[in-house]
Every structure is written in structure tokens, then in C-alpha cells.
Enzyme design. Structure first.
Site, PDB file in Angstrom:
ATOM      1  N   ASN A 187       0.790  -1.268   0.139  1.00 34.77           N
ATOM      2  CA  ASN A 187      -0.009   0.346  -0.016  1.00 34.77           C
ATOM      3  C   ASN A 187       0.581   1.252  -0.064  1.00 34.77           C
ATOM      4  O   ASN A 187       1.293   1.128  -1.197  1.00 34.77           O
ATOM      5  CB  ASN A 187      -0.646  -0.250   0.891  1.00 34.77           C
ATOM      6  CG  ASN A 187      -2.152   0.997   1.777  1.00 34.77           C
ATOM      7  OD1 ASN A 187      -1.817   1.742   0.032  1.00 34.77           O
ATOM      8  ND2 ASN A 187      -2.842   1.559   2.154  1.00 34.77           N
ATOM      9  N   MET A 397       2.377   7.894   6.067  1.00 39.01           N
ATOM     10  CA  MET A 397       3.030   7.114   4.162  1.00 39.01           C
ATOM     11  C   MET A 397       1.405   7.533   3.814  1.00 39.01           C
ATOM     12  O   MET A 397       0.334   7.842   4.266  1.00 39.01           O
ATOM     13  CB  MET A 397       2.930   5.862   4.768  1.00 39.01           C
ATOM     14  CG  MET A 397       4.033   5.532   5.293  1.00 39.01           C
ATOM     15  SD  MET A 397       4.009   3.539   5.758  1.00 39.01           S
ATOM     16  CE  MET A 397       2.838   3.184   7.049  1.00 39.01           C
ATOM     17  N   SER A 401      -1.663   7.726   7.534  1.00 39.57           N
ATOM     18  CA  SER A 401      -1.707   6.173   7.273  1.00 39.57           C
ATOM     19  C   SER A 401      -0.004   6.270   8.814  1.00 39.57           C
ATOM     20  O   SER A 401       1.585   7.086   8.477  1.00 39.57           O
ATOM     21  CB  SER A 401      -1.101   5.251   6.069  1.00 39.57           C
ATOM     22  OG  SER A 401      -0.828   3.933   7.208  1.00 39.57           O
ATOM     23  N   TYR A 556      -6.528   2.442  11.790  1.00 36.54           N
ATOM     24  CA  TYR A 556      -6.694   3.360  10.849  1.00 36.54           C
ATOM     25  C   TYR A 556      -8.008   4.039  11.241  1.00 36.54           C
ATOM     26  O   TYR A 556      -8.817   3.298  10.522  1.00 36.54           O
ATOM     27  CB  TYR A 556      -6.251   2.890   9.694  1.00 36.54           C
ATOM     28  CG  TYR A 556      -5.847   3.276   8.645  1.00 36.54           C
ATOM     29  CD1 TYR A 556      -6.008   5.035   8.407  1.00 36.54           C
ATOM     30  CD2 TYR A 556      -5.341   3.095   7.478  1.00 36.54           C
ATOM     31  CE1 TYR A 556      -5.194   5.808   7.628  1.00 36.54           C
ATOM     32  CE2 TYR A 556      -4.367   3.805   6.849  1.00 36.54           C
ATOM     33  CZ  TYR A 556      -4.628   4.579   6.342  1.00 36.54           C
ATOM     34  OH  TYR A 556      -3.986   5.457   5.609  1.00 36.54           O
ATOM     35  N   GLU A 561     -12.355   7.924   0.682  1.00 37.65           N
ATOM     36  CA  GLU A 561     -12.924   8.565  -0.249  1.00 37.65           C
ATOM     37  C   GLU A 561     -13.992   9.114  -0.564  1.00 37.65           C
ATOM     38  O   GLU A 561     -15.016  10.158   0.042  1.00 37.65           O
ATOM     39  CB  GLU A 561     -11.597   8.981  -1.425  1.00 37.65           C
ATOM     40  CG  GLU A 561     -11.917  10.412  -1.870  1.00 37.65           C
ATOM     41  CD  GLU A 561     -10.909  10.024  -3.071  1.00 37.65           C
ATOM     42  OE1 GLU A 561     -10.878   9.668  -4.272  1.00 37.65           O
ATOM     43  OE2 GLU A 561     -10.254  10.729  -3.003  1.00 37.65           O
ATOM     44  N   GLY A 695      -7.860  13.473   3.118  1.00 42.65           N
ATOM     45  CA  GLY A 695      -6.439  14.153   3.548  1.00 42.65           C
ATOM     46  C   GLY A 695      -5.272  14.016   2.547  1.00 42.65           C
ATOM     47  O   GLY A 695      -4.773  15.296   2.817  1.00 42.65           O
TER      48      GLY A 695
END
Length: 732
Positions: A187, A397, A401, A556, A561, A695
Site C-alpha cells: 500500500n 505514509m 497512515s 486506522y 474518499e 487526507g
């Protein structure tokens, strides 16, 4: 000898189509019959309700007489159909059969490549507009969407049946199905730029040597970013980029100093000349990096989702790199000075370095505040709180993340070169709605869903381990993931022993609280504790899985989105429009305060601060502001307030521009996109509309989004007022 357990219908186990065993629940049968009846007659009479009751009695009698331990789901359905027809409720029976057939058809269509490709060719909005930063009009994006459509269909067949079924039903969401599990990709990651720039690397046929200037270093960074983004499916980050690039800028300085010694008298004048030239090189290099990232296209048909973390450097070169990053962003892109969407900028605030006016880098914090009022970025990391939450300091990240603190076999802290293996997100509002206000039932259903999530995440790990170093040389052989593997080594060397993370996401905590405690639960201590306990349950489950498997399972707060819309639309079909839950047509992401209530930034921070300790694998807080360009002190006041309370804060402020009439501020949300409130312009060629799409930033007029994202953004815009003016904020 023990007495045999008395078997009743309540002790029956139902065997689902995907192999799951669940406790028999008669209310599910009744709901299905009522749904069928209402599809024929919207308003049911007293006689209809009596018929349904009679059917239920007969069905339960039949099941209890025939089955003692378990019953298969299709056997229950067959009994229901038979009883409906026996009572001459032929239309109800037909509706019941049709509903089941439609569900089976949709399940089959999801794995039918021909059907899914036809959806793409017909430009189905759920396919072509799923990602707000992918332009589905360009050839390479269309090619990627075609490949992704095939990969989704194939991936669903590869998934464990329970996981595939839960994903299709909307109980969970397997993120990035268009890439994984069809390919054993990873990912998001923190690229180990220090390893690559200092020891060289290879891209294609080119052996790349370490750079000898900051301009070459940033050029190499952009090439690395493009190749890494094409070898994984998530965002990639450069951590502490000011400290990373400073040694290469010093090479520029040393060259300029040699030139100065040949032409200029006096050491001070020579040093001043070399420094001035180096500062110009730094500015040029950071401008070039900004333009290069925004003009790159990865193999996924999009600009790489890139994040630059900076702000901790202290020497003059590191300070100049920080200032250059911010000044380049303030300047804007092109002749129209548009806001750059990428890279995401993340500035670090640290006590004793730049937090207070007496700190040595306070002037750079002031520049960061100015930049955020004009371009929304940078977001800010609070150094001390982030270390407390995640165990070490590092940039996120991608958008949010976070790696957890980790040391190698030599006891050295390692952050760069580590990665995430994927995310599976849980639909929490659905569990709350299914429990019908019964908290015991909520916890029972959550336990069942977590078992499916565990199976999904373990499958993600095992699938990622099936890659070979040759599948992605830039990642595994040439340093992006830190340690360089040989072609025959296992990629698991970079994943195991908790070096990599795999993440359990969640969405809709606000709606969970609303189901159990009503729409104003934010001020109810019992409600707040319940929602904290929900996230804590996810955290404890991940801790258990981590101990069992040796990989870092993290919680998480999802970067969802389009999922805020997808889950809600699925639940509208399942439960109808429920006030303050599904009726607004989107779910509130992660642990966020309901945007419709327009909390002040201070209220929002205080409300949300209790959740990240249990979801430190991914989180971000946002605050909504009016136009702050004339009052940056207001924004700084919020940053300072947040420092000891939360670890990561983003800014939402209107920065839209109209190039036809010159308006700057907040565009108006409409059904056709966002338009200038002064002249009505909504043409992306002559306006710059920038909004948060979770984000990252995005331009909703240039990249059409699915309905729910427009709704959520419109809601944010509508409720952007702070409840007090920005001068009051500064005073608080």
C-alpha cells in the site's frame, strides 16, 4: 454422565452461503417477508400483519421440526417461499424470490469481467469517478481503469468467500480492490531516500549514482517517486526532507566557495557569495521538485500521492530548504498561480525549536502559518504528541497512515523504508443499526465482523508476501524499502517482526453514537465513553492479532474518499432514511465531530483527542475556518492550542480563485460543481477550486467525484463558520 443439551430453535446455527456459521435470528426472516410485502403494497393492513405472523409461525415450526443443529440459508429461504405460496400470497412470494435472485445476480456480476467492463465503457460514475485525483478522460487513466476493472473481478474470486461477501454487502470495505489481491502489491510507504541518494539505485536500464548537488538530488527524488508510485498502490512520503537534502545543498555551497575563492577577496565575502548562490540553488531545486511532482504520471494514471515532511532542521541550509518549500507553495503554479495539489506538505512543530517566539526557528513557523492560510497546506505534526501516540517521530505514509516505533536487530530506530500492506474498513454504523439500540447485540455483531476483518487482513499479509523482489525492483532491490534484497530472497524479510503494518479501518463513529444516544451525544459522558470503547475494542483486537501473527496490525481512522458515500448509500437501501444517521446521505469519517454542528476548532480538538491513542495507525484532525489570510494569528492560536492535545492537524479554509472576475475566497457548492459567487464561473480552465477530499487536497471541478463526496464537501463549506470571528480565536 452429562445430560444432553436441550436443542431449541434458538440454539440453531445458520450456515451462510460464504461458509460462515451465525446464530439463528428469526427477526431476519420476518424483516425479509415484510420487505417483500411492502414492495407489493407500501401500506400494510392489519390483515397483512396477521398473515405475516401466521407465515412466521409456520416457518419456525417447520424449521424446528426438521433441523436440530444447523440449517443452511437456502433451506430457510425454501421454507419461506413454500409457506407464502401455501397461503396464496403469490405476489409476496414472487417479491421474496426476486429479491434473493437480485442479490445473487449482483454478486455474480461483481465477478463477471464482461459486465464490469461494460460499466466502465458506459462511464458508470461509480467506476470512472471513484478517485477524485484521477482524470478518467485521459488515455493512461482509462487504461488503468480498464486493468483495475478486470483486477476487481478477479480479486473478488481470489478473496476468502466470507471476505468477498462482506465486501459486496457493505459490511466491510476491502480497499484498493483494483490492485490487490490480484497483484501482491503493498500500500503506502516512507521511501528510504537517504539510502537511495547516498548509495545509488537503478531505474530501468540506468544505474544512477549519488547526486552532487541539490538540483540533481531533487530530480532523482521525483524519478524515485514516480517509480515507487507505479510499484505500489498507496501514497509515498519523504520524511525530514530538509535534513535529507541539506548535505547535497552543502555540495553546492562548497562548489560556489571554490569559485568565490578564485574571484573574490576576503573569507567573509567569499562565504557570503557562496551562501547567496546556494540559497538560489535551493529555491530553484524546490521549485523544480514541486513542478516535477505535479507533472508526473504514474502507471496508475494519476499524479503520485506524495507527502513531504519537514521542519526539524536547525542549520542554515536546512532552514533555507524549509523556507524554500513554503515560499514555492505560496507562490503557486503557473502564470495563474494555482494552488498545488501535490506534494502534501507536513510541517513539524516542536517545543524549543519553533513553537514559541523565543525559539530559533519560530520565523519558519510564521511562514508555515502564512502558507496554510493561502494554500491550506502545510498540515502540522506536533512532535511530542506524535511520539507519545506512535512511539517515534516520523511523517505519515501518504495522507494519514502512521508507522509505529520499531527498532531493528541492532536496536536502531527505523522509520524510512517501512510500509503498509493494506487496509480493510469496517462499516460501524451498519452494526449499530442492526443492533436496534441493543448494546449487547452491538458488541456481539462487532465481534463477528472483526473475525471477518481478521481473515481479510491476514489474507492481505499473505498475498503481499507472494511478491518477489523482481516484481518491484525499486522497492525491494534498490533501496526504497531500506534493506536491499537479493532476487531470491523473500520479501517477508521486510514485513515480518512488526516492521510493516496492516490496518483495520473504521468509519462513522459519530453515527454509532447517534443510534444509541441521539444526535446531541457529544456532550453526554456515557455516550462519549461508549464510542471510545468501540475504538478501544478495535485496538485490543489488533493487539491480539499482532501477538498471534507477528505483524503490526494497526487501527486506522479511514482515509475514506468515496466510502463515506458508498457505505451510507448501501445502508439507505438496507434500513431506509434514518434521521441524523443515513438521511444526510454520507457518513462522518473516522472519529470526526459532526461537521453540521460547526464546532469551534477548540471544541473539535477537545472532543476528538481521546480517540487517536486507540487508532494511532492512521489519523488526522481537521478544523474549519473562514478566510484567514488577513489574520494568520488566529490559525497559529489553534496550532498552539493543539500542540499538547493532538498529534496531527489539517487546515480547511476557503482558498478558491476566479480568474475571470478576480474573486478570491469561498466558491458556492451547486449540483454542477463549485461556482464563483461573484460571477457564476465554474469552468476549471478559468477558476481554481481546491477542497479537502479527506487526507489530500483535490479540485472537484476538474475531477468529478461521486455524489457523497460533493455532499460532504458542500456540507463542510456550508458549515465552515467558527461560531465566533477569527479575532476571538486569536484571543482564546
Amino acid at each position: 454422565m452429562q445430560e444432553p443439551k436441550e436443542l431449541t430453535i434458538e440454539t440453531l446455527t445458520v450456515v451462510k452461503r460464504d461458509g460462515r456459521n451465525v446464530k439463528f435470528d428469526a427477526t431476519k426472516i420476518e424483516r425479509a417477508i415484510v420487505r417483500a410485502a411492502k414492495s407489493v403494497d407500501t401500506e400494510l393492513t392489519e390483515a397483512d400483519h396477521q398473515d405475516i405472523e401466521d407465515v412466521m409461525v409456520a416457518v419456525l415450526d417447520e424449521i424446528s421440526s426438521r433441523f436440530k443443529d444447523d440449517v443452511k440459508i437456502y433451506e430457510i429461504q425454501s421454507i419461506v417461499e413454500h409457506e407464502l405460496m401455501e397461503r396464496q400470497q403469490l405476489e409476496w412470494a414472487q417479491a421474496y424470490i426476486n429479491y434473493r435472485a437480485q442479490k445473487d445476480l449482483k454478486r455474480n456480476q461483481a465477478t463477471d469481467i464482461n459486465f464490469t467492463i461494460q460499466k466502465l465503457l458506459k462511464k458508470d460514475a461509480t467506476v470512472v469517478n471513484e478517485n477524485a485525483n484521477k482524470d478518467s478522460n485521459v488515455f493512461n487513466t482509462q487504461r488503468d481503469l480498464t486493468a483495475g476493472t478486470v483486477a476487481k473481478a478477479m480479486g473478488l474470486k481470489m478473496l476468502p468467500p466470507k471476505v468477498a461477501n462482506a465486501h459486496l454487502k457493505g459490511d466491510i470495505h476491502w480497499h484498493d480492490l483494483d490492485y490487490q489481491p490480484y497483484s501482491p502489491m503493498t500500500n503506502c510507504c516512507l521511501i528510504d531516500f537517504k539510502e537511495m541518494l547516498n548509495h545509488g539505485f537503478k531505474i530501468g536500464n540506468a544505474e544512477v549514482e549519488p547526486p552532487h548537488s541539490i538540483q540533481t538530488a531533487t530530480a532523482q527524488m521525483s524519478q524515485i517517486i514516480a517509480n515507487v508510485a507505479s510499484s505500489q498502490y498507496g501514497g509515498c512520503s519523504a520524511d525530514r526532507v530538509d535534513e535529507l537534502l541539506a548535505p547535497f545543498a552543502m555540495k553546492n555551497y562548497e562548489k560556489h566557495l571554490i569559485d568565490a575563492q578564485n574571484w573574490i577577496d576576503g573569507e567573509k565575502r567569499q562565504a557570503a557569495f557562496a551562501k547567496q548562490k546556494t540559497i538560489k540553488d535551493i529555491d530553484d531545486a524546490m521549485q523544480a521538485l514541486e513542478y516535477e511532482i505535479n507533472t508526473l504520471y504514474s502507471s496508475q494514471g494519476q499524479t503520485p500521492f506524495t507527502t513531504l515532511g519537514f521542519g526539524l532542521g536547525t542549520n542554515w541550509v536546512e532552514r533555507e530548504i524549509q523556507k524554500a518549500i513554503l515560499n514555492v507553495r505560496i507562490e503557486g503554479l503557473g502564470k495563474e498561480k494555482r494552488t498545488a495539489i501535490f506534494p502534501k506538505l507536513v510541517f513539524t512543530i516542536k517545543r524549543g525549536l519553533n513553537l514559541k517566539p523565543e525559539d530559533p526557528n519560530y520565523d519558519i513557523k510564521q511562514l508555515a502559518v502564512e502558507c496554510a492560510t493561502k494554500r491550506m497546506y502545510p498540515d502540522v505534526l506536533m512532535y511530542d504528541k506524535l511520539v507519545e501516540l506512535t512511539g517515534s517521530f516520523k511523517a505519515p505514509m501518504g495522507c494519514r497512515s502512521f508507522l509505529q516505533g520499531w527498532k531493528d536487530e541492532n536496536g536502531q530506530e527505523v522509520n524510512a523504508g517501512r510500509m503498509n500492506l493494506g487496509v480493510v474498513t469496517l462499516n460501524l454504523p451498519r452494526i449499530a443499526l442492526e443492533s436496534k439500540g441493543n448494546q449487547d447485540k452491538f458488541w456481539a455483531i462487532l465481534k463477528e465482523r472483526l473475525a471477518i476483518c481478521k481473515e481479510a487482513l491476514v489474507f492481505k499479509v499473505n498475498r503481499a508476501k507472494q511478491a518477489t523482489p523482481q516484481n518491484a525492483p525499486i522497492l525491494y532491490q534498490y533501496g526504497a524499502f531500506g534493506k536491499r534484497l537479493k532476487p531470491d530472497e523473500s520479501v517477508d524479510e521486510l514485513f515480518k517482526n512488526k516492521r510493516a503494518t496492516v490496518s483495520l479501518g473504521y468509519i462513522g463513529l459519530y453515527e454509532v453514537g447517534t443510534v444509541f444516544f441521539g444526535p446531541t451525544w457529544e456532550h453526554n459522558p456515557a455516550a462519549k465513553q461508549f464510542t471510545v470503547d468501540v475504538v478501544k475494542k478495535l485496538y485490543n483486537s489488533c493487539q491480539d492479532w499482532e501477538d498471534e501473527y507477528g505483524y503490526h496490525f494497526s487501527v486506522y481512522a479511514t482515509p475514506a474518499e468515496s466510502l463515506t458515500n458508498t457505505f451510507c448509500q448501501a445502508d439507505i437501501k438496507k434500513f431506509g432514511r434514518i434521521k441524523d444517521v443515513t438521511d444526510k446521505e454520507y457518513y462522518t469519517n473516522s472519529f470526526h465531530y459532526d461537521v453540521r454542528k460547526a464546532p469551534t476548532p477548540f471544541e473539535k480538538i477537545d472532543f476528538e483527542k481521546e480517540y487517536p491513542p486507540y487508532s494511532a495507525g492512521g489519523f488526522i484532525h481537521y478544523c474549519e475556518y473562514p478566510n484567514l489570510k488577513q489574520n494568520p494569528k488566529a490559525l497559529e492560536a489553534v496550532w498552539d492550542y493543539a500542540y499538547d492535545r493532538i498529534g496531527y492537524l489539517g487546515t480547511n479554509t476557503p482558498i478558491d480563485q476566479c480568474f475571470e472576475c478576480g474573486f478570491k475566497g469561498e466558491f458556492k457548492p451547486t449540483a454542477r460543481g463549485f461556482e464563483c459567487p461573484q460571477c457564476g464561473n465554474h469552468n476549471p480552465a478559468t477558476c481554481d477550486v481546491v477542497k479537502r477530499t479527506c487526507g489530500y487536497l483535490g479540485n472537484p471541478n476538474q475531477r468529478p467525484m461521486v455524489h457523497g463526496r460533493h455532499v460532504e464537501i458542500a456540507s463542510r463549506v456550508k458549515h465552515m463558520s467558527l461560531g465566533n470571528d477569527s479575532n476571538d480565536i486569536a484571543r482564546q
